[in-house]
Scaffold this active site. Structure first.
Site, mmCIF file in Angstrom:
data_model
loop_
_atom_site.group_PDB
_atom_site.id
_atom_site.type_symbol
_atom_site.label_atom_id
_atom_site.label_comp_id
_atom_site.label_asym_id
_atom_site.label_seq_id
_atom_site.Cartn_x
_atom_site.Cartn_y
_atom_site.Cartn_z
ATOM 1 N N GLU A 293 -35.582 5.928 -16.524
ATOM 2 C CA GLU A 293 -34.461 6.826 -16.253
ATOM 3 C C GLU A 293 -33.268 6.053 -15.709
ATOM 4 O O GLU A 293 -32.112 6.350 -16.032
ATOM 5 C CB GLU A 293 -34.895 7.901 -15.253
ATOM 6 C CG GLU A 293 -33.867 9.011 -15.041
ATOM 7 C CD GLU A 293 -32.930 8.764 -13.865
ATOM 8 O OE1 GLU A 293 -32.017 9.583 -13.653
ATOM 9 O OE2 GLU A 293 -33.091 7.749 -13.163
ATOM 10 N N ASP B 39 -39.660 4.978 -12.998
ATOM 11 C CA ASP B 39 -39.046 3.716 -12.619
ATOM 12 C C ASP B 39 -38.186 3.829 -11.373
ATOM 13 O O ASP B 39 -37.812 4.926 -10.951
ATOM 14 C CB ASP B 39 -38.209 3.157 -13.771
ATOM 15 C CG ASP B 39 -37.021 4.052 -14.129
ATOM 16 O OD1 ASP B 39 -37.182 5.289 -14.106
ATOM 17 O OD2 ASP B 39 -35.940 3.510 -14.423
#
Length: 389
Positions: free
Chosen positions: A157, A91
């Site tokens: 994350e 991400d």
């Protein structure tokens, strides 16, 4: 002596091609969504990576129901070698849009950036491109002796919501390295202790014309609370080993308001002081707004990984040697943030962080150095070899 790759120019080109392909996929994560992953783009990138891992000849590739990619490269030696992992996240931050990234590649300087309207996505697609290129090189060169290598790509994350669902039962690596750092040669083995907090303000709404002695303005309570946060201990006022409170979001009306924030400190006593202060601020606001109520909810995000990593000095010694063998001058610095490696270390797998070559993460000014990306890729290859010695 510096590590020399066969056809290094081709490896460099491969890293760039992979990186440009990955940043074209919008994988912005959403901190307001409770499922993992929090965005469909992460699924798109994960599925692409599975296809590419299989295409380079890795047969053992897993995509879990929560969008974790775990791939295993068999060892090329019969020695009993410690399995080593390399990890990056799928991400990108929601601080700046990661949609419709228009890349500008300045080949003369080896710099990749955007047109300034979006972030680039080097955090952490540079890490993914470096790991993928290293994996392809190791598979194509079985003469390099190494033990089992595990490739791990994680979702969310940036929101801190991904790693709690990591399929540890599928991971046999005893040591791991994240590629989620910044400038060339920067290694990180310590990070903040981190908490998130949500503060809820409960007021009493009434028409402003009849408000005297009755209205309890929850939005004003939230603003008063935010103003109590010491400006000298904010992210923009601190660096090095100084911790901070950071207001992330505030919203509400007369009846109800909410404030979200993060707390960071390298020292355990320091983070405990910051968490306690949140309740002190709450009581102070209640004292100013008769009839108002403030509720504080806090949650630990990750802890400083230094103590656990120090228990396994070999993981650092191998990293130092790999850098030296690749001709990279290195420094160790604290992370003013955290990585999935912080959480993985907490779970028992020591995981220091390696540079990716990216700069100005989470901003429209983000860029990445192609020579630095190549250096990171070479360090991954050399680490795989060194753990087999």
């Amino acid at each position: 002596m510096s590590l020399n790759l066969q056809n290094e120019h081709a490896v460099r080109s491969e890293i760039v091609e992979r990186f440009l392909r990955y940043v074209s996929i919008c994988t912005t994560s959403d901190p307001n969504i409770d499922v993992t992953p929090t965005s469909e783009g992460q699924w798109e990138l994960a599925k692409l990576l599975v296809t590419e891992l299989e295409a380079i000849g890795i047969k053992n590739v897993l995509l879990t129901e929560n969008c974790y990619v775990v791939a295993k490269i068999p060892g090329t030696t019969k020695k009993n070698i410690v399995p080593v992992g390399f990890l990056a996240h799928l991400d990108t931050s929601s601080d700046v849009s990661g949609k419709d990234v228009h890349v500008i590649y300045e080949k003369r300087t080896g710099i990749i950036r955007t047109d300034g309207n979006t972030l680039l996505g080097a955090d952490d697609k540079a890490g993914i491109a470096e790991i993928m290129s290293a994996a392809a090189y190791l598979v194509a060169h079985p003469e390099i002796e190494h033990g089992r290598i595990e490739i791990i790509f994680t979702p969310d994350e940036e929101t801190g919501k991904g790693l709690p669902l990591i399929p540890l039962e599928k991971i046999s690596a005893k040591v791991c390295y994240t590629l989620d750092g910044g400038a060339l040669g920067e290694f990180e083995t310590e990070c903040f202790n981190a908490f998130s907090a949500r503060i809820f303000f409960h007021g009493h709404a009434i028409h402003p014309g009849a408000a005297r002695g009755v209205l309890v303005n929850a939005a004003l309570m939230a603003s008063t609370y935010a103003a109590m946060l010491p400006r000298s201990e904010s992210p923009e006022s601190t660096d090095g080993y100084y911790g901070y409170w950071s207001l992330m979001e505030i919203s509400g009306n007369h009846e109800e308001a909410t404030l979200s924030m993060i707390l960071r400190d390298f020292n355990k006593a320091g983070i405990e002081r910051r968490v306690k202060a949140l309740d002190d601020f709450a009581r102070a606001v209640e004292a100013q707004f008769n009839g108002g109520k403030v509720t504080v909810e806090t949650k630990s995000s990750y802890v400083n990984m230094k103590e656990k990593i120090d228990e396994t000095p070999e993981v650092i010694e191998k990293l130092k040697k790999a850098a030296s063998n690749c001709g990279v001058n290195y420094i160790f610095k604290p992370i003013r943030g955290g990585t999935d490696g912080s959480r993985l270390t907490e779970l028992g797998i020591p995981t220091p962080n390696i540079f990716t070559g990216g700069r100005n993460f989470h901003s429209r000014d983000e860029w990445v150095s192609v020579p630095d990306m190549l250096a990171a890729c070479k360090i991954v290859i050399e680490l795989a070899r060194l753990w087999a010695e």
